[in-house]
Enzyme design. Structure first.
Site, PDB file in Angstrom:
ATOM      1  N   ASP A  50       0.809  -1.219   0.000  1.00  0.00           N
ATOM      2  CA  ASP A  50       0.000   0.000   0.000  1.00  0.00           C
ATOM      3  C   ASP A  50       0.841   1.266   0.000  1.00  0.00           C
ATOM      4  O   ASP A  50       2.019   1.266   0.355  1.00  0.00           O
ATOM      5  CB  ASP A  50      -0.952   0.006   1.195  1.00  0.00           C
ATOM      6  CG  ASP A  50      -0.232  -0.152   2.529  1.00  0.00           C
ATOM      7  OD1 ASP A  50       0.766  -0.902   2.593  1.00  0.00           O
ATOM      8  OD2 ASP A  50      -0.658   0.473   3.522  1.00  0.00           O
ATOM      9  N   GLU A  83      -0.457  -1.984   5.301  1.00  0.00           N
ATOM     10  CA  GLU A  83       0.467  -1.827   6.435  1.00  0.00           C
ATOM     11  C   GLU A  83       0.302  -0.486   7.119  1.00  0.00           C
ATOM     12  O   GLU A  83       0.540  -0.353   8.322  1.00  0.00           O
ATOM     13  CB  GLU A  83       1.920  -1.988   5.953  1.00  0.00           C
ATOM     14  CG  GLU A  83       2.945  -2.064   7.087  1.00  0.00           C
ATOM     15  CD  GLU A  83       3.306  -0.727   7.685  1.00  0.00           C
ATOM     16  OE1 GLU A  83       3.484  -0.657   8.925  1.00  0.00           O
ATOM     17  OE2 GLU A  83       3.402   0.272   6.932  1.00  0.00           O
TER      18      GLU A  83
END
Length: 401
Positions: free
Chosen positions: A84, A142
């Site tokens: 991400d 994350e």
């Protein structure tokens, strides 16, 4: 093992340009936490092009893939990358600049993902050289609570399969802009802190600043609460246990002579001990609510529990450091200090033996010096070949260990 090192380095060099292409594609097309649909599709297609069969839609936008050597049922080692990006507008003027306005790979997850793709390609061509199974984990989210790692674990990434055992250990790699490219950092034991988000709403009675006797001032009360909460760190925490309580946002929508009804405060609490962490939560909530009540106001004290602390298994980290010294040269492997930032890799470290190490990406001569989570973050892309090759080498060593 030594005889495999030239082969690993040869393959890392051979595929370095492809790894760079992967990194630039992912960097130019960033997606926010838990929205990594196109990134996951790209990763899956790349893995398939290597002759691998990924398991897709793990924790919705995550995926895993197995690389089986001889006797795949003998041992499993996991390798992890996150996919991400962050809600940051990129300021770099580079050909691979983000095309998604307001979203940027400002924490190096594009590096982690492309490096692990390189590792997958290298190891998929060396299956006759190792015994056991490698489980590669490409995880979402994350950067956002509850953390993609926790969701991947819930979906079973650390469990045994019918023909392969549960991972005995897990290895993770993260960029480090404070380390020069070509260097690697390790730390045994405690490494990164837990991280909780704190949201405090103090409700009083607003009014004219010239008539304080007619109001219940939430601004003043909030000030008392913020100062008093620091006492929990200075007088209740063992001084040998690192802890940080910081407030970064205070919202009081008044004016020079207008006291608002409500003040909102947001902050973060970080430490390295789960029992103390839970105790601190109770003490903070009790103190905040008590001060507000004593001064005639109310306090909504909301703690969003985030990632646990990250601990590197000492024996595993020692093995990985020794392997890195063999691959990189002892002079290029350094010790890391405690780092009060947080990482959801910590969830894996709470479940199995874990090693989370740092990949140097800094190059002052090229002007690549910005920290992560900034609009000008970038890396020296020479780190990509190193990252893919080193993780391959560490994985092979851990399978043999």
């Amino acid at each position: 093992m030594e005889e495999l090192k030239p082969r690993v380095k040869e393959l890392a060099k051979k595929y370095a340009e492809d790894i760079l292409t992967d990194r630039r594609h992912i960097h130019a097309n960033p997606e926010l936490s838990f929205e990594e649909y196109k990134t996951a599709e790209y990763v899956a297609n790349r893995l398939k092009s290597f002759g691998l069969t990924p398991q897709e839609k793990v924790a919705n936008t995550g995926l895993t893939v197995l690389i089986e050597g001889k006797n795949p049922e003998s041992k499993t080692v996991a390798l992890r990358a996150d996919m991400d990006a962050l809600p940051i507008t990129e300021a770099n003027d580079v050909p691979y600049k983000s095309t998604n306005e307001g979203v940027m790979h400002a924490c190096g997850h594009d590096v982690h993902t492309s490096s692990l793709l390189g590792t997958a390609r290298i190891l998929s061509e060396m299956t006759d050289s190792f015994e056991g199974t490698l489980k590669l984990i490409f995880q979402p989210g994350e950067e956002k609570i509850p953390g993609g790692a926790s969701l991947m674990i819930k979906d079973g990434v650390l469990k045994a399969l019918k023909h392969t055992p549960a991972p005995k250990s897990i290895i993770g790699q993260h960029v480090m802009p404070f380390l020069p490219v070509g260097t690697i950092g390790f730390r045994e034991g405690l490494y990164m802190a837990s991280a909780d988000e704190i949201y405090i709403t103090v409700k009083g009675k607003g009014g004219h600043g010239a008539m304080p006797e007619k109001i219940i001032d939430p601004v003043l009360i909030s000030s008392h609460i913020m100062v008093a909460l620091q006492q929990i760190i200075s007088r209740n925490c063992d001084p040998k246990m690192p802890s940080v309580l910081s407030f970064g946002k205070v919202e009081a929508k008044g004016a020079t002579n207008i006291i608002p009804d409500v003040v909102k405060i947001a902050g973060t609490f970080r430490t390295y001990d789960e029992a103390w962490r839970a105790e601190a939560h109770k003490r903070m909530k009790k103190m905040g609510e008590g001060i507000a009540e004593a001064m005639g106001a109310t306090c909504d004290f909301d703690i969003h529990v985030g990632y646990p602390h990250l601990k590197n298994h000492p024996a595993l980290t020692q093995r990985m450091r020794q392997a890195a010294e063999t691959y990189m040269g002892k002079e290029n492997v350094v010790n890391l200090d405690l780092w009060m930032a947080a990482e959801d890799f910590a969830y894996y470290s709470q479940e199995v033996d874990a090693c989370f190490y740092r990949l140097g990406t800094r190059n002052e001569a090229k002007g690549i010096v910005s920290s992560v989570h900034t609009p000008t973050f970038d890396i020296d892309e020479d780190a990509l070949e190193i990252g893919a090759g080193l993780m391959s080498w560490l994985a092979l060593n851990e399978l043999k260990g």
